[in-house]
Scaffold this active site. Structure first.
Site, short mmCIF file in Angstrom:
data_model
loop_
_atom_site.label_atom_id
_atom_site.label_comp_id
_atom_site.label_asym_id
_atom_site.label_seq_id
_atom_site.Cartn_x
_atom_site.Cartn_y
_atom_site.Cartn_z
CG ASN A 1 -3.50 -4.41 -89.72
OD1 ASN A 1 -3.78 -4.30 -88.53
ND2 ASN A 1 -4.38 -4.85 -90.62
CG ASP B 1 -1.04 -23.60 -83.97
OD1 ASP B 1 -1.58 -22.69 -83.31
OD2 ASP B 1 -1.43 -24.77 -83.94
CB ILE C 1 -9.46 -14.58 -94.27
CG1 ILE C 1 -9.24 -14.21 -95.75
CG2 ILE C 1 -8.19 -14.35 -93.46
CD1 ILE C 1 -8.19 -15.03 -96.45
NE ARG D 1 -8.37 -3.54 -81.35
CZ ARG D 1 -8.56 -4.50 -82.24
NH1 ARG D 1 -9.78 -4.89 -82.57
NH2 ARG D 1 -7.53 -5.08 -82.83
#
Length: 422
Positions: A23, A126, A331, A401
Site C-alpha cells: 500500500n 468522493d 471500515i 496481489r
C-alpha cells in the site's frame, strides 16, 4: 488457474523476511509524475499490483525499470505524453486513482477512469474529488471517467476537512498539494504509516510538509520537485499476517524487519490472546505463551487502531481459540466473505451485519475453499496450516496481489504448502 495446497499439522519455526509495503509502494509510485527528475524506490515488493501500477504509469509516458529482481524501481517521468488513465488498466486496482492528483498538480489537467478493485464494499472516491475541488479543480464525470482541469492552469492551496478518515483521499490530496500555489491544510487526515512514508519521500523530493502521522497535515506548495531515492516502509499487514502463523500453528517465528510501532494495536490483541512478542535486533519474534490461545474481541478502526486488513487473518486465529470472540468491522462493509469458507473447515462463526461471533473449536478440518479477496485468501492459508488433513485454496490470484512468495516463506519454516495448477 493456480490454487494453494496445504497439508495441515506441525509447528512453524524459523525466520520470515517481511517485504516493503504494497500500500505504501502503490502510493509512492505515482509521485514520479510530480517531477521530471528520477525517483528510485528501494525495498519494493514483488506483486501483481505493482506490475499493474507500472503498466499504468508506462501508459502515461513514465519510464519504470524493475531492478534487482524487482526490489528496486527506477522511475522517470520526464516525458509525460498522455494524460488519460484508461479503464482497461484502472479497473484492475483501486490505487490507480492516485495518478489523478499528481497529473493535475503538474500539468493542470487529467482524465482518469473510475477505479475497480476487490469486492469488499463500495469505497467511493468522493472525498478524493472533493479535496481536489477545494484546491481549484473543475471536475466532470463523463462516461465513467473523471475529467479534471485546474482553474488557471494550477491548483491552489486550500483548507479541507475529510468527512471521514480516508487513506486514499489523504494520499491523493497530499500528492496534489505539493505543487499547488500557496498552503494546503488537510484536517481529519489519515495517520497510517503509509501516509508518513509518502510524506518522507515527497520531502526528499523537495516538498514542504508538516504534521504527517497526525490528523492535520500542512503542505506549503513549491514550484517544482526534484528526484530522490527512498526505501519503502515495511509492510505492516504482511508483518501481522506472518506474526499470526506461529500463533495459529505453534512454534516460534522471527519476522525480519518487523516493528511494533507499525502494528501496536494488533500486538495488544495478540498479547491479550496469549501470544508472546519479543523485539530483537532483526525484527519481532513471536510464539504462543502457553498452549491454546484465548478468545478476544476485536474492532477495526483507522490507524492507530486495529487494521481492517488484519481482520480476516485474526478471525482464522480465533477459530480455534478458547472461548467466544466478537469481531466488529467498522471500515468496510462485506468484509466477512471469508467466514463461510472458514465454516467449511469446521469453524463456528455467526455473522450478523458488521459483527461476527466466533466460537473457538478444538480443531479445524481440511476442505476445498475459495478466496474472495486478498486478505481472505491468506486467512484461509493460515487456517489450513493448523487444520487436520488437506486444504485446497482456489482463486489465489487475489493472494498474488499482496503477498510475495508465500509458499517459500512459510515452507522455509516447516509448513507443508505448495502451488498447484487446477
Amino acid at each position: 488457474m493456480d490454487s494453494i495446497l496445504v497439508r495441515g499439522g506441525g509447528e512453524l519455526n524459523g525466520v520470515i523476511p517481511i517485504a516493503g509495503a504494497k500500500n505504501a509502494c502503490l502510493t509512492l509510485m505515482p509521485a514520479t509524475l510530480l517531477s521530471e527528475e528520477p525517483l528510485t524506490l528501494t525495498n519494493a515488493p514483488r506483486l501483481s499490483d505493482i506490475r499493474t501500477m507500472t503498466e499504468l504509469l508506462g501508459s502515461l509516458g513514465a519510464e519504470v525499470a524493475s531492478l534487482q529482481g524487482g526490489q528496486v524501481l527506477a522511475m522517470s517521468s520526464h516525458n509525460i505524453h498522455n494524460h488519460t488513465a484508461d479503464y482497461d488498466i484502472v479497473r484492475k486496482m483501486r490505487a490507480s486513482i492516485l495518478v489523478l492528483g499528481p497529473m493535475l498538480a503538474r500539468d493542470g489537467h487529467a482524465i482518469v477512469s473510475l477505479p475497480g478493485g476487490c469486492a469488499i464494499g463500495a469505497r467511493p472516491v468522493d472525498m478524493h474529488l472533493q479535496a481536489l475541488e477545494a484546491m481549484g479543480a473543475d471536475l466532470e464525470l463523463r462516461d465513467g471517467y473523471v475529467h479534471a482541469k485546474a482553474r488557471g492552469g494550477r491548483l491552489t492551496g486550500a483548507e479541507f476537512e475529510f468527512s471521514v478518515v480516508s487513506v486514499g483521499a489523504t494520499e491523493n490530496a497530499l500528492l496534489a498539494a505539493t505543487l499547488a500555489r500557496g498552503t494546503t491544510v488537510l484536517k481529519n487526515a489519515a495517520r497510517e504509516p503509509e501516509i508518513v512514508d509518502l510524506a518522507q519521500c515527497l520531502r526528499r523530493m523537495g516538498a514542504q510538509i508538516e504534521g504527517e502521522g497526525t490528523s492535520t497535515i500542512t503542505i506549503q506548495g513549491v514550484d517544482r520537485l526534484g528526484g530522490a531515492t527512498h526505501p519503502v516502509v515495511t509492510d505492516r499487514i504482511e508483518l501481522g499476517t506472518y506474526m499470526l502463523a506461529p500463533a495459529i500453528c505453534g512454534g516460534e517465528v522471527e519476522c525480519l524487519g518487523g516493528r511494533i510501532d507499525l502494528v501496536g494495536a494488533f500486538c495488544e490483541k495478540l498479547d491479550e490472546a496469549g501470544v508472546s512478542i519479543e523485539e530483537t535486533e532483526r525484527g519481532l519474534k513471536v510464539k504462543r505463551k502457553n498452549g491454546r490461545v484465548n478468545a478476544v474481541n476485536v474492532t477495526t478502526e483507522p490507524f492507530p487502531g486495529f487494521p481492517t486488513d488484519l481482520q480476516a487473518q485474526m478471525m482464522a486465529l480465533l477459530c480455534t481459540a478458547n472461548g467466544t470472540s466478537v469481531l466488529e468491522e467498522r471500515i468496510f462493509e462485506n468484509r466477512f466473505m471469508h467466514a463461510p469458507e472458514l465454516i467449511r473447515m469446521g469453524a463456528q462463526i455467526d455473522v450478523h451485519g458488521g459483527h461476527a461471533t466466533v466460537t473457538g473449536v478444538e480443531k479445524l478440518k481440511g476442505a476445498r475453499v475459495m478466496a474472495t479477496d486478498l486478505r481472505a485468501s491468506v486467512s484461509l492459508i493460515l487456517a489450513a496450516m493448523a487444520a487436520e488433513g488437506e486444504t485446497v485454496v482456489s482463486r489465489v490470484y487475489h493472494l498474488d496481489r499482496g503477498y510475495e512468495r508465500v509458499e517459500e516463506k512459510l515452507g522455509a519454516c516447516g509448513a507443508h504448502i505448495e502451488r498447484i495448477a487446477t
